[in-house]
Enzyme design. Structure first.
Site, PDB file in Angstrom:
ATOM      1  N   ARG A  33       1.360  -1.309  -0.360  1.00  0.00           N
ATOM      2  CA  ARG A  33       0.329  -0.105   0.163  1.00  0.00           C
ATOM      3  C   ARG A  33       0.935   0.917   0.269  1.00  0.00           C
ATOM      4  O   ARG A  33       1.860   2.099   0.960  1.00  0.00           O
ATOM      5  CB  ARG A  33      -0.820   0.359   1.550  1.00  0.00           C
ATOM      6  CG  ARG A  33      -1.565  -0.722   1.493  1.00  0.00           C
ATOM      7  CD  ARG A  33      -2.742  -0.895   2.182  1.00  0.00           C
ATOM      8  NE  ARG A  33      -3.911  -2.376   2.680  1.00  0.00           N
ATOM      9  CZ  ARG A  33      -4.489  -2.896   3.205  1.00  0.00           C
ATOM     10  NH1 ARG A  33      -4.958  -2.152   4.226  1.00  0.00           N
ATOM     11  NH2 ARG A  33      -5.295  -4.032   3.120  1.00  0.00           N
TER      12      ARG A  33
ATOM     13  N   ARG B  95       2.785   1.673   9.674  1.00  0.00           N
ATOM     14  CA  ARG B  95       2.198   1.460   8.807  1.00  0.00           C
ATOM     15  C   ARG B  95       3.462   1.393   7.662  1.00  0.00           C
ATOM     16  O   ARG B  95       3.932   1.991   7.613  1.00  0.00           O
ATOM     17  CB  ARG B  95       1.040   3.099   9.231  1.00  0.00           C
ATOM     18  CG  ARG B  95       0.373   3.421   7.634  1.00  0.00           C
ATOM     19  CD  ARG B  95      -0.269   4.803   7.982  1.00  0.00           C
ATOM     20  NE  ARG B  95      -0.681   4.908   8.717  1.00  0.00           N
ATOM     21  CZ  ARG B  95      -2.211   4.876   9.132  1.00  0.00           C
ATOM     22  NH1 ARG B  95      -2.546   4.866   8.095  1.00  0.00           N
ATOM     23  NH2 ARG B  95      -2.818   5.016  10.554  1.00  0.00           N
TER      24      ARG B  95
ATOM     25  N   GLU C  10      -6.065  -0.790  15.167  1.00  0.00           N
ATOM     26  CA  GLU C  10      -6.640  -1.942  13.703  1.00  0.00           C
ATOM     27  C   GLU C  10      -5.917  -3.170  13.773  1.00  0.00           C
ATOM     28  O   GLU C  10      -4.839  -2.836  13.532  1.00  0.00           O
ATOM     29  CB  GLU C  10      -7.564  -1.446  13.210  1.00  0.00           C
ATOM     30  CG  GLU C  10      -7.750  -2.359  12.580  1.00  0.00           C
ATOM     31  CD  GLU C  10      -7.838  -1.483  11.139  1.00  0.00           C
ATOM     32  OE1 GLU C  10      -8.234  -2.529   9.926  1.00  0.00           O
ATOM     33  OE2 GLU C  10      -7.814  -0.558  10.535  1.00  0.00           O
TER      34      GLU C  10
ATOM     35  N   SER D 195      -9.741  -6.245  10.360  1.00  0.00           N
ATOM     36  CA  SER D 195     -11.129  -5.621   9.642  1.00  0.00           C
ATOM     37  C   SER D 195     -11.964  -6.986   8.814  1.00  0.00           C
ATOM     38  O   SER D 195     -11.812  -7.229   8.389  1.00  0.00           O
ATOM     39  CB  SER D 195     -10.836  -4.324   9.212  1.00  0.00           C
ATOM     40  OG  SER D 195     -12.070  -4.355   8.935  1.00  0.00           O
TER      41      SER D 195
ATOM     42  N   ARG E  67       1.244  -6.709  13.039  1.00  0.00           N
ATOM     43  CA  ARG E  67       0.917  -5.540  13.717  1.00  0.00           C
ATOM     44  C   ARG E  67       0.599  -6.322  15.027  1.00  0.00           C
ATOM     45  O   ARG E  67       0.800  -6.914  16.154  1.00  0.00           O
ATOM     46  CB  ARG E  67      -0.820  -5.044  13.067  1.00  0.00           C
ATOM     47  CG  ARG E  67      -0.449  -3.866  12.387  1.00  0.00           C
ATOM     48  CD  ARG E  67      -1.942  -2.870  12.017  1.00  0.00           C
ATOM     49  NE  ARG E  67      -1.492  -1.741  11.827  1.00  0.00           N
ATOM     50  CZ  ARG E  67      -2.549  -0.991  11.519  1.00  0.00           C
ATOM     51  NH1 ARG E  67      -3.924  -1.435  12.386  1.00  0.00           N
ATOM     52  NH2 ARG E  67      -1.984   0.056  10.794  1.00  0.00           N
TER      53      ARG E  67
END
Length: 424
Positions: free
Chosen positions: A262, A277, A349, A352, A391
């Protein structure tokens, strides 16, 4: 993608849903464009009927020896044919214009999704476990990793630039162990089929799951026009694109461990330290393809599968129901699992889980037929992280850290770590 027929029948519902998502109303513009398209189609149909009638007249005129009438009919057919050819090009343009707008319209939230603008309006569903207590000030993951000499951002920047990480030794092994633990759980106990898909995909594959055209800036494109996947949801879901799935094979449940890519467009200045991130990260993904009536129950099942990973790792977390303004583009309902990170003193998070209804099925042309029915229905699709491996590694480091800088290894990972109980 939404059905234009549904939009014509439910314009108020569309605009209410868009308002709840913080978007402008579109029903009037869509219906106006569709009316123009339908009017044009009617004109084309009338022209085709005239051409058919004129073609029949040619034969009749020749049969009765009226060459003048035959030639007149031939000229009329040629003129109408030219008009139809031009009209068919206009039809394609109308269809393309309508599809271009529909491709940017987000999905309709389910009725029980809380209405809100952003993450501040998300609703707590439940929590699991307790926050760990420390007799010292817990460090953040990058401090632990760098102090151990096993998390290297300097070399990563030399190799690839900012927002990359190099893991070494025990941390590299733990990343691998976490992925294997997740895959083993999902395949042996949760009924998912393990798949190893390509991570370079065609443009239509990204379109099928809704990454394109809206989120092109968030992804990386190669020089030959292919795309690096932002999540394994993209290739896994598209396994049924342009397919009529046998009803008896539903639900299809697949899982994959892949690198994900990403660009993090729009995240400048956020989470610049550490590996929360980054541009490249490993993730175990879950995807389900279901019948319409089963998709809501499948979402609850998928959430439970993701939660079980954290439960067995002994990590405290909470589950949030995302509000309308915080949901993803293709989702009808989303649960976020947020793990507790003591070094940050915050929830972050880690998974999801979303149901998309037939939104992706329609874009991909993925269909199934109920037994005994002639009509095809679009498949319902779901996706969820099971979990984000990087994560999860962060969560283990921060929750299992010792004051001397060493890290305890969760019981379930020890067999995958060669029996180690602590690494330092």
């Amino acid at each position: 993608m939404l059905d234009i027929k549904w939009i014509r029948e439910n314009p108020e519902k569309l605009d209410e849903a868009l308002k709840a998502r913080g978007a402008l109303p579109l029903s009037e513009a869509l219906i106006d464009l569709d009316n123009k398209r339908r009017t044009h189609l009617n004109i084309l149909q009338e022209a085709q009927e005239k051409r058919n009638a004129a073609s029949k007249e040619i034969g009749k005129a020749k049969a009765r020896g009226d060459e003048e009438a035959a030639q007149k009919a031939i000229a009329e057919v040629a003129e109408i044919k030219s008009f139809i050819q031009s009209g068919e090009e206009s039809e394609r343009e109308f269809n393309q214009a309508l599809n271009d707008i529909l491709a940017t319209v987000p999905n309709i939230p389910l009725d029980d999704v809380p209405v809100g603008l952003n993450e501040e309006d998300n609703k707590l569903l439940h929590t699991h476990g307790e926050k760990p207590e420390f007799s010292f000030n817990p460090k953040e993951h990058y401090e632990i990793g760098e102090n151990l000499g096993k998390m290297d951002f300097e070399n990563a920047a030399k190799l690839a630039g900012s927002r990359f990480v190099v893991l070494k030794g025990g941390l590299a092994r733990m990343e691998r162990a976490l992925a294997q633990f997740m895959l083993d759980l999902h395949t042996t106990e949760n009924g998912y089929l393990e798949v190893s898909p390509p991570v370079l995909v065609r443009e239509e594959v990204m379109y099928g799951t809704g990454q394109l055209p809206k989120f092109s800036e968030d992804s990386f494109q190669t020089t030959d026009g292919r795309w690096l996947v932002p999540t394994a949801e993209v290739p896994l879901t598209n396994m049924v694109s342009d397919t009529i799935v046998d009803e008896k094979d539903l639900p299809l449940r697949m899982t994959a461990f892949t690198p994900c890519f990403r660009s993090e467009a729009g995240s400048a200045g956020r989470d610049t330290r550490g590996m929360l991130r980054v541009h490249q990260f490993p993730k175990v993904e879950m995807v389900s393809i279901t019948k319409a009536e089963h998709s809501n129950d499948e979402l609850e099942r998928m959430l439970a599968c993701a939660e079980e990973v954290l439960k067995r790792l002994g990590l405290h977390y909470r589950v949030m129901t995302l509000c309308t303004g915080d949901m993803g583009f293709g989702a009808r309902k989303t649960y976020d699992i947020e793990v507790w990170l003591p070094g940050q003193n915050a929830y972050r998070e880690i998974s999801s889980c979303s149901t998309c209804g037939n939104f992706q099925g329609r874009r991909m042309n993925a269909r199934y037929r109920e037994e005994g029915e002639k009509r095809l229905q679009f498949c319902h699709t779901l996706n969820g992280s099971g979990l984000a491996v990087g994560r999860t590694l962060i969560a283990v480091l921060e929750n299992y850290q010792n004051e001397d800088g060493s890290v305890r290894i969760p019981d379930v990972l020890q067999p995958l770590m060669g029996g180690m109980t602590v690494f330092s």
